[in-house]
Design an enzyme around this catalytic site. Structure first.
Site, short mmCIF file in Angstrom:
data_model
loop_
_atom_site.label_atom_id
_atom_site.label_comp_id
_atom_site.label_asym_id
_atom_site.label_seq_id
_atom_site.Cartn_x
_atom_site.Cartn_y
_atom_site.Cartn_z
N GLU A 41 0.84 -1.21 0.00
CA GLU A 41 0.00 0.00 0.00
C GLU A 41 0.87 1.26 0.00
O GLU A 41 0.60 2.22 -0.73
CB GLU A 41 -0.90 -0.02 1.23
N ASP A 45 0.71 3.86 -3.07
CA ASP A 45 0.31 5.24 -2.82
C ASP A 45 1.24 6.21 -3.55
O ASP A 45 0.79 7.16 -4.20
CB ASP A 45 0.32 5.50 -1.31
N ASP A 114 -7.29 1.33 0.64
CA ASP A 114 -5.92 0.85 0.90
C ASP A 114 -5.58 -0.35 0.02
O ASP A 114 -4.44 -0.50 -0.44
CB ASP A 114 -5.77 0.45 2.37
N GLU A 117 -4.54 0.67 -3.49
CA GLU A 117 -3.14 1.12 -3.49
C GLU A 117 -2.19 -0.07 -3.39
O GLU A 117 -1.14 -0.09 -4.05
CB GLU A 117 -2.91 2.09 -2.34
#
EC number: 3.1.26.3
Length: 226
Positions: A41, A45, A114, A117
Site C-alpha cells: 500500500e 500510494d 488501501d 493502493e
C-alpha cells in the site's frame, strides 16, 4: 482463495499477475495475516500519486500548481479509490481476520481504498513502472476526462464552509461519535451538523480529517451542491 473469484478480479483489473503471491498479499488485511498488504500500500500510494500528477501535468499545460494539486487530491482520495474498488467488486476478494469480517470490513471505505493502493504496488513489483502506469491510466480514463480545474476541486470541508459563509450561516460543527479498531487501523465516525438540517450527516474514514471530509461531502450532496 477461490480461483474463480480471483480470475474474475484480474479480468476486471485488466491485469493478470505472473506472481500470484503478490496478488494474494495485496488482498490481505493485517487482521488476517502477518504477511499483509501495508508495505505494498505504501508503495502503491507513491506510484499512484506520481502517475496522476504526471497525467495532469501533460493534460493541463496552462494550469497552475494549486489547481493541479487539488485535482490530484480529488482523484487519489480515499472515497475515489473505494468507489473504484466497488467497481472491481474488490470486497468479495479481501482476506480479512474474523473480527473485521464480522464487523463488515469488506465494505469499509478505508480498507477498500488501501487495497487498491496495495494492488498498484503489487502490479509494479510484478511488472514495471510503464506497465503499472498504463494500467492506472486505463482505470482512471473516464475520471481524467471528466475532471477540470476550478472551485470544484477544493476539498469538501472548504466548499461547505464557503457555501455557508456566502449565505451568512453558522459554520458546521464536527463531532467524533465513534472510534473503532486498533491504533494502527482505526475508523472514525463523524457527525456533521449544518444549520437548517434537522439531522446531522455522517462520515467515516481512517483518520478524523478523512471522516470530517466524508461528512462534509455528504452535507454538500444533501444541500444539492454535489
Amino acid at each position: 482463495m477461490n480461483p474463480i473469484v480471483i480470475n474474475k478480479l484480474q479480468r476486471k483489473l485488466g491485469y493478470t499477475f505472473t506472481h500470484q503471491e503478490l496478488l494474494q498479499q495485496a488482498l490481505t488485511h493485517r487482521s488476517a495475516s502477518s504477511k499483509h498488504n501495508e508495505r505494498l500500500e505504501f508503495l502503491g500510494d507513491s506510484i499512484l500519486s506520481y502517475v496522476i500528477a504526471n497525467a495532469l501535468y501533460q493534460r493541463f499545460p496552462r494550469v497552475d500548481e494549486g489547481d493541479m494539486s487539488r485535482m490530484r487530491a480529488t482523484l487519489v482520495r480515499g472515497n475515489t479509490l473505494a468507489e473504484m474498488a466497488r467497481e472491481f467488486d474488490l470486497g468479495e476478494c479481501l482476506r480479512l481476520g474474523p473480527g473485521e469480517l464480522k464487523s463488515g470490513g469488506y465494505r469499509r471505505e478505508s480498507i477498500l481504498a488501501d487495497t487498491v493502493e496495495a494492488l498498484i504496488g503489487g502490479v509494479f513489483l510484478d511488472s514495471d513502472i510503464q506497465a503499472v502506469e498504463q494500467l492506472i491510466l486505463s482505470w482512471y480514463a473516464s475520471r481524467l476526462d471528466q475532471i477540470s480545474p476550478g472551485d470544484k476541486q477544493k476539498d469538501p470541508k472548504t466548499r461547505l464552509q464557503e457555501f455557508l459563509q456566502g449565505r451568512h450561516l453558522p459554520l458546521p460543527s464536527y463531532l467524533v461519535v465513534q472510534v473503532r479498531g486498533e491504533a494502527h487501523d482505526q475508523e472514525f465516525t463523524i457527525h456533521c451538523q449544518v444549520s437548517g438540517m434537522a439531522e446531522p450527516v455522517v462520515g467515516t474514514g481512517s483518520s478524523r480529517r478523512k471522516a470530517e471530509q466524508a461528512a462534509a461531502e455528504q452535507a454538500l450532496i444533501k444541500l444539492g451542491i454535489e
